[in-house]
Design a protein around this motif. Structure first.
Motif, short mmCIF file in Angstrom:
data_model
loop_
_atom_site.label_atom_id
_atom_site.label_comp_id
_atom_site.label_asym_id
_atom_site.label_seq_id
_atom_site.Cartn_x
_atom_site.Cartn_y
_atom_site.Cartn_z
N PHE A 33 0.83 -1.21 0.00
CA PHE A 33 0.00 0.00 0.00
C PHE A 33 0.87 1.26 0.00
CE2 PHE A 33 -2.47 3.36 2.04
CZ PHE A 33 -3.64 3.32 1.29
N LEU A 34 1.96 1.24 0.77
CA LEU A 34 2.83 2.42 0.86
C LEU A 34 3.60 2.66 -0.43
CD1 LEU A 34 4.13 2.03 4.52
CD2 LEU A 34 2.47 3.69 3.65
N VAL A 35 3.77 1.62 -1.26
CA VAL A 35 4.39 1.81 -2.57
C VAL A 35 3.54 2.74 -3.44
CG1 VAL A 35 4.88 0.62 -4.74
CG2 VAL A 35 5.77 -0.30 -2.61
N TRP A 36 2.20 2.65 -3.27
CA TRP A 36 1.28 3.46 -4.08
C TRP A 36 0.84 4.74 -3.39
CZ3 TRP A 36 1.27 1.94 -8.87
CH2 TRP A 36 1.50 0.60 -9.17
N PHE A 37 1.34 5.00 -2.19
CA PHE A 37 0.99 6.21 -1.45
C PHE A 37 1.98 7.32 -1.81
CE2 PHE A 37 1.56 8.87 2.37
CZ PHE A 37 0.27 9.35 2.50
N VAL A 38 1.46 8.53 -2.01
CA VAL A 38 2.31 9.68 -2.34
C VAL A 38 2.55 10.48 -1.06
CG1 VAL A 38 2.60 11.74 -3.75
CG2 VAL A 38 1.36 9.77 -4.66
N PRO A 39 3.76 10.43 -0.49
CA PRO A 39 4.02 11.16 0.76
C PRO A 39 4.08 12.66 0.52
CG PRO A 39 6.05 10.20 -0.08
CD PRO A 39 4.94 9.71 -0.97
N ASP A 40 3.61 13.40 1.51
CA ASP A 40 3.59 14.86 1.40
C ASP A 40 4.93 15.43 1.86
OD1 ASP A 40 2.73 17.41 0.98
OD2 ASP A 40 1.59 17.57 2.86
N ILE A 41 5.96 15.10 1.10
CA ILE A 41 7.31 15.59 1.40
C ILE A 41 7.90 16.16 0.12
CG2 ILE A 41 7.79 14.08 3.37
CD1 ILE A 41 9.13 12.13 1.50
N SER A 42 8.66 17.22 0.28
CA SER A 42 9.23 17.89 -0.90
C SER A 42 10.49 17.19 -1.40
CB SER A 42 9.54 19.35 -0.58
OG SER A 42 10.43 19.43 0.53
N ARG A 43 11.21 16.54 -0.48
CA ARG A 43 12.44 15.84 -0.87
C ARG A 43 12.42 14.43 -0.30
NH1 ARG A 43 17.58 19.43 0.57
NH2 ARG A 43 18.53 17.80 -0.72
N GLY A 44 13.11 13.55 -0.97
CA GLY A 44 13.24 12.18 -0.47
C GLY A 44 12.19 11.21 -0.97
N GLN A 45 11.39 11.62 -1.97
CA GLN A 45 10.38 10.69 -2.48
C GLN A 45 11.01 9.48 -3.16
OE1 GLN A 45 7.44 12.62 -4.92
NE2 GLN A 45 6.22 13.28 -3.16
N VAL A 46 12.11 9.70 -3.85
CA VAL A 46 12.80 8.58 -4.50
C VAL A 46 13.23 7.55 -3.46
CG1 VAL A 46 14.84 7.88 -5.80
CG2 VAL A 46 13.57 9.92 -6.48
N MET A 47 13.79 8.01 -2.34
CA MET A 47 14.21 7.10 -1.28
C MET A 47 13.01 6.38 -0.66
SD MET A 47 16.72 5.74 0.19
CE MET A 47 17.98 6.79 -0.58
N TRP A 48 11.88 7.10 -0.52
CA TRP A 48 10.66 6.49 0.01
C TRP A 48 10.26 5.28 -0.83
CZ3 TRP A 48 6.76 7.57 3.78
CH2 TRP A 48 5.54 6.93 3.57
N TYR A 49 10.17 5.49 -2.15
CA TYR A 49 9.72 4.41 -3.03
C TYR A 49 10.76 3.30 -3.13
CZ TYR A 49 5.87 7.44 -4.27
OH TYR A 49 4.76 8.23 -4.21
N LEU A 50 12.03 3.66 -3.12
CA LEU A 50 13.08 2.65 -3.17
C LEU A 50 13.02 1.75 -1.95
CD1 LEU A 50 15.66 1.51 -4.51
CD2 LEU A 50 16.96 3.19 -3.19
N VAL A 51 12.88 2.36 -0.77
CA VAL A 51 12.86 1.59 0.49
C VAL A 51 11.64 0.68 0.54
CG1 VAL A 51 12.56 1.78 2.99
CG2 VAL A 51 14.24 3.21 1.83
N PHE A 52 10.45 1.25 0.28
CA PHE A 52 9.23 0.43 0.43
C PHE A 52 9.09 -0.60 -0.69
CE2 PHE A 52 7.93 3.85 3.34
CZ PHE A 52 7.61 3.05 4.44
N TYR A 53 9.60 -0.29 -1.88
CA TYR A 53 9.56 -1.30 -2.94
C TYR A 53 10.49 -2.47 -2.60
CZ TYR A 53 9.56 -3.39 -7.59
OH TYR A 53 9.44 -4.26 -8.64
N CYS A 54 11.67 -2.17 -2.08
CA CYS A 54 12.60 -3.24 -1.69
C CYS A 54 12.04 -4.06 -0.52
CB CYS A 54 13.96 -2.65 -1.32
SG CYS A 54 14.89 -2.00 -2.72
N ILE A 55 11.41 -3.37 0.45
CA ILE A 55 10.80 -4.10 1.56
C ILE A 55 9.69 -5.01 1.05
CG2 ILE A 55 9.35 -3.83 3.62
CD1 ILE A 55 10.92 -1.28 4.25
N PHE A 56 8.87 -4.49 0.14
CA PHE A 56 7.78 -5.30 -0.40
C PHE A 56 8.31 -6.53 -1.14
CE2 PHE A 56 5.08 -6.16 -4.18
CZ PHE A 56 4.01 -6.74 -3.51
N GLN A 57 9.32 -6.33 -1.99
CA GLN A 57 9.87 -7.46 -2.74
C GLN A 57 10.49 -8.50 -1.80
OE1 GLN A 57 9.62 -8.33 -5.79
NE2 GLN A 57 8.74 -6.51 -6.72
#
Length: 435
Positions: A33-57
């Motif tokens: 679910f967090l992979v498809w969630f857009v966090p309300d942050i101006s920086r670090g979105q790439v790290m967000w998706y990288l971390v949660f995608y790796c955790i999911f996999q």
């Protein structure tokens, strides 16, 4: 790593594999679910998706390895394991159909307009121009798209939990079937060396690697091919559904075919049948009827590519047991490397596709694409998969376990088990007389 930890997991009242499935499920759903969630942050979105995608996999691996290995833990009969594999792959493809339909229909209801690019600006400046154009996109449409992705993620996450509950309640591991009652502790690294030196396994993995890569390239790029090269922007969801429905319906056919004519023959016929249709879709002019025919034919081959390698793996494990009768509990190693190569081919497919399209000048959300992109997409869904399929079939030719050897292995394993059972009974009788 998951295969290593499973091999070290003690037997519990739920079994050895089932705890991994049960405990990984809720965390996998949250991370999905967090992979498809857009966090309300101006920086670090790439790290967000990288971390949660790796955790999911990682969590999906904790589910997939024991789930795949269950085939060896529910029966010792080849025919029963083949039947279980056919049912498993049928439902797995059906799940893919369901996921495609849910994601496609929910997200597809939100109209995301394409972006008109000014006469394909020079490739060096195209990304800057597209970024400027993206800044003018409709905010309301973007919000609706975000919500649609999260709704789809919630529905699919709920199905994930439901299926995991059905699996954990409805399936019981049989300890005697996996022969885990050995008193000797399993040495993972010694077992790994034995497994990776087993010729039949290496040849099966090699063939599986190339055929899987071929179909992953086809599936990964077919939507873009339909949208831009063929011009069926509003039809590609239905075309993908045609592929997966065709695969679902024809898995029972391939199960019958492999029992009637043998698994190697089924591999050659099933996987090679896609070749003429892949060539046809690239050579002929854009035609919706022809595209649907190709989609159905591709689905028939996808069914064979899904079913047959997984159906052949238990035969390799039986062959390994005959060659190493004193080495037990290595099933997780066999299946974990199979899953590893599945993920590896998925990563390679994504890398090849992304780099090739970027090099050709692909423009995200563009209404049209440069001619180089059309040519690249034709290569990715036709020429490259055909070459990989031919290479994979050549490697399958080296696979040594045909139907005759499979029957011999089955009889030899039965004799070995009967000998082991009679030896155990005589030991018990001798112990009783001493007492």
């Amino acid at each position: 790593m998951v295969g290593f930890f499973i091999s070290k997991t003690p037997w519990t009242r739920f079994g050895r594999l089932m705890p991994w499935i049960i405990f990984s499920t809720p965390f996998a759903v949250i991370s999905y679910f967090l992979v498809w969630f857009v966090p309300d942050i101006s920086r670090g979105q790439v790290m967000w998706y990288l971390v949660f995608y790796c955790i999911f996999q990682t969590l999906v691996t904790c589910f997939h390895v024991p789930y795949s290995a269950l085939t060896m833990f529910i029966s010792r009969e080849q025919s029963e394991r083949d039947s279980a594999t056919a049912y498993r792959m049928t439902v797995e493809v059906l799940g893919t159909v369901l996921g495609t339909a849910i994601q496609g229909q929910i997200v597809g209801k939100v109209v995301t307009p394409c972006i008109e690019s000014p006469l394909f600006i020079g490739k060096t400046n195209s990304s800057v121009a597209m970024e400027e154009l993206n800044m003018t996109r409709d905010t309301g449409s973007l919000t609706d798209t975000r919500n649609a992705y999260m709704i789809a993620a919630g529905v699919i996450g709920g199905l994930y939990i439901l299926c995991a509950v059905i699996l954990s309640v409805g399936v019981r591991e049989k300890r005697e079937s996996s022969e885990l009652q050995s008193d000797e502790p399993v040495s993972f690294f010694q077992g790994l060396k034995l497994v990776m030196n087993h010729g039949a396994y290496i040849k099966l993995i090699a063939g599986f690697l190339f055929t899987s890569l071929a179909f992953m390239l086809l599936e990964g790029n077919f939507a873009l091919f339909c949208t831009y090269t063929l011009g069926f922007r509003n039809e590609f969801q239905n075309i993908l559904l045609a592929i997966m429905l065709s695969a679902t319906l024809t898995i029972p056919l391939w199960q019958w075919f492999l029992t009637r004519f043998g698994k190697k023959t089924a591999v050659y016929v099933g996987i090679s049948s896609a070749i003429p249709f892949l060539i046809m879709v690239a050579v002929l002019d854009s035609n919706l009827i022809v595209t649907y025919i190709v989609a159905v034919a591709a689905g028939i081959s996808v069914a064979a590519a899904f079913l047959l390698p997984w159906s052949m793996l238990p035969d390799v494990i039986d062959d390994f047991k005959l060659q190493h009768p004193d080495s037990h509990g290595h099933e997780a190693i066999f299946f974990s490397f199979y899953v590893f190569f599945t993920k590896f081919t998925s990563g390679v497919s994504l890398g090849i596709s992304t780099l090739s399209l970027d090099f050709a000048g692909y423009q995200t959300r563009g209404c049209s694409q440069p001619s180089e992109v059309h040519f690249t997409l034709k290569m990715l869904v036709s020429a490259v998969p055909v070459g990989l399929i031919l290479l994979g079939l050549l490697l399958f030719k080296l696979y040594p376990i045909d139907e005759e050897k499979r029957r011999k292995n089955k009889k030899a394993l039965q004799d070995l088990r009967e000998e082991s059972n009679s030896s155990s009974e005589s030991d018990n009788t001798e112990l009783a007389s001493i007492v």
